[in-house]
Every structure is written in structure tokens, then in C-alpha cells.
Enzyme design. Sequence first.
Site, PDB file in Angstrom:
ATOM      1  N   SER A  98       0.830  -1.197   0.000  1.00  0.00           N
ATOM      2  CA  SER A  98       0.000   0.000   0.000  1.00  0.00           C
ATOM      3  C   SER A  98       0.872   1.258   0.000  1.00  0.00           C
ATOM      4  O   SER A  98       1.680   1.441  -0.907  1.00  0.00           O
ATOM      5  CB  SER A  98      -0.958  -0.077   1.194  1.00  0.00           C
ATOM      6  OG  SER A  98      -1.923   0.935   1.150  1.00  0.00           O
ATOM      7  N   HIS A 123      -2.342  -1.242  -4.405  1.00  0.00           N
ATOM      8  CA  HIS A 123      -3.800  -1.249  -4.538  1.00  0.00           C
ATOM      9  C   HIS A 123      -4.308   0.187  -4.484  1.00  0.00           C
ATOM     10  O   HIS A 123      -3.538   1.119  -4.266  1.00  0.00           O
ATOM     11  CB  HIS A 123      -4.474  -2.130  -3.480  1.00  0.00           C
ATOM     12  CG  HIS A 123      -4.295  -1.677  -2.065  1.00  0.00           C
ATOM     13  ND1 HIS A 123      -4.757  -2.389  -0.989  1.00  0.00           N
ATOM     14  CD2 HIS A 123      -3.715  -0.567  -1.518  1.00  0.00           C
ATOM     15  CE1 HIS A 123      -4.473  -1.757   0.134  1.00  0.00           C
ATOM     16  NE2 HIS A 123      -3.844  -0.647  -0.158  1.00  0.00           N
TER      17      HIS A 123
END
Length: 194
Positions: A98, A123
Site C-alpha cells: 500500500s 492497490h
Amino acid sequence: MNLIPTVIETTNRGERAYDIYSRLLKDRIIMLGSAIDDNVANSIVSQLLFLQAQDAEKDIYLYINSPGGSVTAGFAIYDTIQHIKPDVQTICIGMAASMGSFLLAAGAKGKRFALPNAEVMIHQPLGGAQGQATEIEIAATHILKTRAKLNKILAERTGQSIEQIEKDTDRDNFLTADEAKEYGLIDEVMQPEK
């Protein structure tokens, strides 16, 4: 319980005890080994600024083993890395997920690394909203703007198209170190020195 090791350094002036992070900082090494929140970001930013003030020409080494965290805290670190004069080498150990993967890609071009068994996960930003419909609409608009900003920067840092980034970050996308290199998130997979 968070134990921080202490190291003893012996010099001609005697012995001195350091916590391990302070000792690493002497060698221009910063460790990001947790989720990214405002406190962690303030600590990392402070260390980056301190090392720049100490020597604006020498590289800084940012080791990353992080599940990610706050987007705004991550942007504080990202912007500081881009703002300071010294090159920041980023090295993924374990996992950069992330916002951790975003910071991994933030390193100086040609100086972004991962160890052979490290993993990288990209993501789209996560968020939640509750309240009245207008509040939910405001939150949704904000997260879409944030996603567009993250995707634009990732495209610039990796050489991928924005469309490809959007497709690849639609869901959790786990990459090996070699795949992260091929994708453009890092420049090299570090091999053992032995």
C-alpha cells in the site's frame, strides 16, 4: 511489547550506549518498520531533514518493511523525499504494501531496491464513509481525487501508463521482488553479498 535493542560503541573517549535506530541514523539509515501514521511520518520526516542538514550531498537509506497506512502521512514522507537535496535510496525488506510500496517507488531513480524474498503490494486507497448522503458524497469525491493523484505519481515513478496503474491497483496486487523490478517500482533486486 516493543523492545528496542541497545548497542554499545567503544571509542577512545569511552563507551556509549545507543538505541539501535539512533546508531543506524549515524550511518544515514532510516528504518520504516511499521504502519504509517502521523507519528511515524513526523519521525521519518524529522530524520530526513536532520540528515540533509548534516550533509546535503550524501545519500540517505530508507529501509521499508511496512503494511502501509495513512495516505496523508505517506504523502508527508513522499513530499519530503522529493524536496530534500540528498538522494534517498529505498530498500524493501519483508513487505512494502500500500503506502509502503508508494514510498518504495519514491526513492531516487536507479536507487530503489528490494531483497530477493521481499514482496510488494499495490492497490487503490481504502476509505470508509458514514453519515448523511452529502457527507458520503464528499468523502467519495475526496477518495477518487486521492486515487487519481496516487495513480498519476505511480505512473510517473514506474513508467507505466495511468490506465495500466488503474487496472493493476483495482484490487490488491502482490508482486515478487523480480516482478516489482519488471513493473518499475524498483530498479534492482539486491543479491546476497556472500
